[in-house]
Design a protein around this motif. Structure first.
Motif, PDB file in Angstrom:
ATOM      1  N   THR A  38     -44.764 -53.946  31.343  1.00  0.00           N
ATOM      2  CA  THR A  38     -45.138 -54.554  32.381  1.00  0.00           C
ATOM      3  C   THR A  38     -46.128 -54.097  33.294  1.00  0.00           C
ATOM      4  OG1 THR A  38     -42.785 -55.317  32.437  1.00  0.00           O
ATOM      5  CG2 THR A  38     -43.939 -55.796  34.481  1.00  0.00           C
ATOM      6  N   PRO A  39     -47.329 -54.603  33.455  1.00  0.00           N
ATOM      7  CA  PRO A  39     -48.340 -54.067  34.195  1.00  0.00           C
ATOM      8  C   PRO A  39     -47.811 -54.549  35.730  1.00  0.00           C
ATOM      9  CG  PRO A  39     -49.200 -56.217  33.070  1.00  0.00           C
ATOM     10  CD  PRO A  39     -47.541 -55.729  32.700  1.00  0.00           C
ATOM     11  N   LEU A  40     -47.993 -53.237  36.465  1.00  0.00           N
ATOM     12  CA  LEU A  40     -47.506 -53.322  37.799  1.00  0.00           C
ATOM     13  C   LEU A  40     -48.559 -53.052  38.953  1.00  0.00           C
ATOM     14  CD1 LEU A  40     -44.314 -51.128  37.211  1.00  0.00           C
ATOM     15  CD2 LEU A  40     -44.529 -53.466  37.376  1.00  0.00           C
ATOM     16  N   THR A  41     -48.408 -53.447  40.091  1.00  0.00           N
ATOM     17  CA  THR A  41     -49.286 -53.137  41.316  1.00  0.00           C
ATOM     18  C   THR A  41     -48.236 -52.221  42.151  1.00  0.00           C
ATOM     19  OG1 THR A  41     -48.687 -54.944  42.577  1.00  0.00           O
ATOM     20  CG2 THR A  41     -50.670 -55.310  41.272  1.00  0.00           C
ATOM     21  N   SER A  42     -48.796 -51.276  42.717  1.00  0.00           N
ATOM     22  CA  SER A  42     -48.182 -50.091  43.571  1.00  0.00           C
ATOM     23  C   SER A  42     -49.112 -49.857  44.704  1.00  0.00           C
ATOM     24  CB  SER A  42     -47.948 -49.047  42.872  1.00  0.00           C
ATOM     25  OG  SER A  42     -49.134 -48.289  42.411  1.00  0.00           O
ATOM     26  N   GLU A  43     -48.777 -49.140  45.640  1.00  0.00           N
ATOM     27  CA  GLU A  43     -49.604 -48.699  46.903  1.00  0.00           C
ATOM     28  C   GLU A  43     -50.959 -48.260  46.708  1.00  0.00           C
ATOM     29  OE1 GLU A  43     -47.404 -46.273  49.469  1.00  0.00           O
ATOM     30  OE2 GLU A  43     -45.731 -47.794  49.520  1.00  0.00           O
ATOM     31  N   ARG A  44     -50.854 -47.446  45.431  1.00  0.00           N
ATOM     32  CA  ARG A  44     -52.192 -46.836  45.003  1.00  0.00           C
ATOM     33  C   ARG A  44     -53.005 -47.372  44.049  1.00  0.00           C
ATOM     34  NH1 ARG A  44     -49.450 -40.919  45.555  1.00  0.00           N
ATOM     35  NH2 ARG A  44     -49.563 -40.861  47.857  1.00  0.00           N
ATOM     36  N   THR A  45     -52.576 -48.548  43.440  1.00  0.00           N
ATOM     37  CA  THR A  45     -53.295 -49.267  42.482  1.00  0.00           C
ATOM     38  C   THR A  45     -54.852 -49.759  43.135  1.00  0.00           C
ATOM     39  OG1 THR A  45     -51.366 -50.070  41.498  1.00  0.00           O
ATOM     40  CG2 THR A  45     -53.245 -51.149  40.823  1.00  0.00           C
ATOM     41  N   GLU A  46     -55.931 -49.318  42.272  1.00  0.00           N
ATOM     42  CA  GLU A  46     -56.943 -49.807  42.839  1.00  0.00           C
ATOM     43  C   GLU A  46     -57.285 -50.940  42.174  1.00  0.00           C
ATOM     44  OE1 GLU A  46     -59.855 -46.518  43.024  1.00  0.00           O
ATOM     45  OE2 GLU A  46     -58.329 -45.262  43.709  1.00  0.00           O
TER      46      GLU A  46
ATOM     47  N   ASP B 278     -42.282 -52.900  43.630  1.00  0.00           N
ATOM     48  CA  ASP B 278     -41.205 -53.061  44.342  1.00  0.00           C
ATOM     49  C   ASP B 278     -40.125 -54.332  43.678  1.00  0.00           C
ATOM     50  OD1 ASP B 278     -41.261 -51.090  46.289  1.00  0.00           O
ATOM     51  OD2 ASP B 278     -42.460 -52.516  47.495  1.00  0.00           O
ATOM     52  N   ASN B 279     -40.940 -55.252  43.201  1.00  0.00           N
ATOM     53  CA  ASN B 279     -40.019 -56.462  42.365  1.00  0.00           C
ATOM     54  C   ASN B 279     -39.437 -55.852  41.343  1.00  0.00           C
ATOM     55  OD1 ASN B 279     -40.118 -58.226  44.651  1.00  0.00           O
ATOM     56  ND2 ASN B 279     -42.132 -59.080  43.778  1.00  0.00           N
ATOM     57  N   TRP B 280     -40.292 -55.113  40.409  1.00  0.00           N
ATOM     58  CA  TRP B 280     -39.929 -54.727  39.208  1.00  0.00           C
ATOM     59  C   TRP B 280     -38.478 -53.753  39.289  1.00  0.00           C
ATOM     60  CZ3 TRP B 280     -40.054 -50.132  36.239  1.00  0.00           C
ATOM     61  CH2 TRP B 280     -39.821 -50.139  34.810  1.00  0.00           C
TER      62      TRP B 280
ATOM     63  N   SER C 106     -46.625 -43.333  45.466  1.00  0.00           N
ATOM     64  CA  SER C 106     -45.981 -42.721  46.661  1.00  0.00           C
ATOM     65  C   SER C 106     -44.806 -42.193  46.953  1.00  0.00           C
ATOM     66  CB  SER C 106     -46.411 -43.648  47.934  1.00  0.00           C
ATOM     67  OG  SER C 106     -45.581 -44.583  47.826  1.00  0.00           O
ATOM     68  N   GLU C 107     -44.623 -41.323  47.751  1.00  0.00           N
ATOM     69  CA  GLU C 107     -43.129 -40.848  48.156  1.00  0.00           C
ATOM     70  C   GLU C 107     -42.351 -42.030  48.291  1.00  0.00           C
ATOM     71  OE1 GLU C 107     -41.464 -37.980  47.599  1.00  0.00           O
ATOM     72  OE2 GLU C 107     -43.703 -37.120  46.848  1.00  0.00           O
ATOM     73  N   ARG C 108     -42.677 -43.051  49.097  1.00  0.00           N
ATOM     74  CA  ARG C 108     -41.770 -43.859  49.408  1.00  0.00           C
ATOM     75  C   ARG C 108     -41.562 -44.892  48.186  1.00  0.00           C
ATOM     76  NH1 ARG C 108     -41.531 -49.327  48.951  1.00  0.00           N
ATOM     77  NH2 ARG C 108     -43.459 -49.449  48.290  1.00  0.00           N
ATOM     78  N   GLU C 109     -42.579 -45.051  47.149  1.00  0.00           N
ATOM     79  CA  GLU C 109     -42.052 -45.700  45.909  1.00  0.00           C
ATOM     80  C   GLU C 109     -41.144 -45.077  45.274  1.00  0.00           C
ATOM     81  OE1 GLU C 109     -46.201 -48.033  45.321  1.00  0.00           O
ATOM     82  OE2 GLU C 109     -46.238 -45.954  44.864  1.00  0.00           O
ATOM     83  N   ILE C 110     -41.240 -43.543  45.016  1.00  0.00           N
ATOM     84  CA  ILE C 110     -40.524 -42.906  44.160  1.00  0.00           C
ATOM     85  C   ILE C 110     -39.035 -43.147  44.835  1.00  0.00           C
ATOM     86  CG2 ILE C 110     -39.862 -40.578  43.653  1.00  0.00           C
ATOM     87  CD1 ILE C 110     -42.798 -40.071  43.341  1.00  0.00           C
TER      88      ILE C 110
END
Length: 158
Positions: free
Chosen positions: A25-33, A74-76, A116-120
């Protein structure tokens, strides 16, 4: 895995397929450019699907892994189901516990710069265990392959 720049995702798709994953599953995250939308996203998903098909042909695998639609991290983490769930985190001291076998495993891997720490913390709230692969910080294209290999060696067919 969070989408990474350049051809790094292509490499991960190919090698993860060779190593036996069943779903990517390809994901987007806070640091995805990398930002993918519309027609560009559809072309990229088709491209990745072709990569996993070619990888299956190359290694003699007769089951093609699913390449899921793009999702937010977050959804995944809320939706993924597996016996064991891990978030790769190079700052944790937690290594793989080989005594707790699993018939299915989910791995969460961040983009360049990591999660990010929030994501972890969010992943941990959804029963993802932080997992460190060793003393080195691995690149976004190396970390999933090392983790898959370790899991396959520990519980799988390698």
């Amino acid at each position: 895995i969070a989408i990474s720049k350049g051809d790094r995702m292509d490499l991960v798709m190919q090698k993860a397929t060779e190593l036996g994953v069943t779903t990517i599953t390809p994901l987007t995250s806070e640091r995805t450019e990398v930002k993918l939308k519309g027609e560009r996203l559809e072309k990229k998903l088709q491209h990745w699907q072709q990569i996993v098909i070619s990888a299956c042909e190359q290694c003699g695998r007769n089951r093609i892994p699913a390449v899921n639609a793009l999702s937010t991290m977050d959804n995944w983490i809320k939706a993924v189901e597996a016996d064991r769930k891990f978030v790769l985190h190079h700052r944790t001291e937690q290594a793989l516990d080989s005594t707790q076998a699993a018939s299915s495993t989910a791995l969460l891997i961040g983009p360049e710069g990591g999660l990010s720490e929030r994501e972890i913390t969010a992943a941990e709230q959804y029963n993802f265990a932080a997992l460190r692969l060793g003393p080195r910080v691995l690149r976004t294209e190396t970390a999933p392959l090392a983790a898959i290999s370790l899991l396959q060696h520990t519980w799988g067919d390698m």
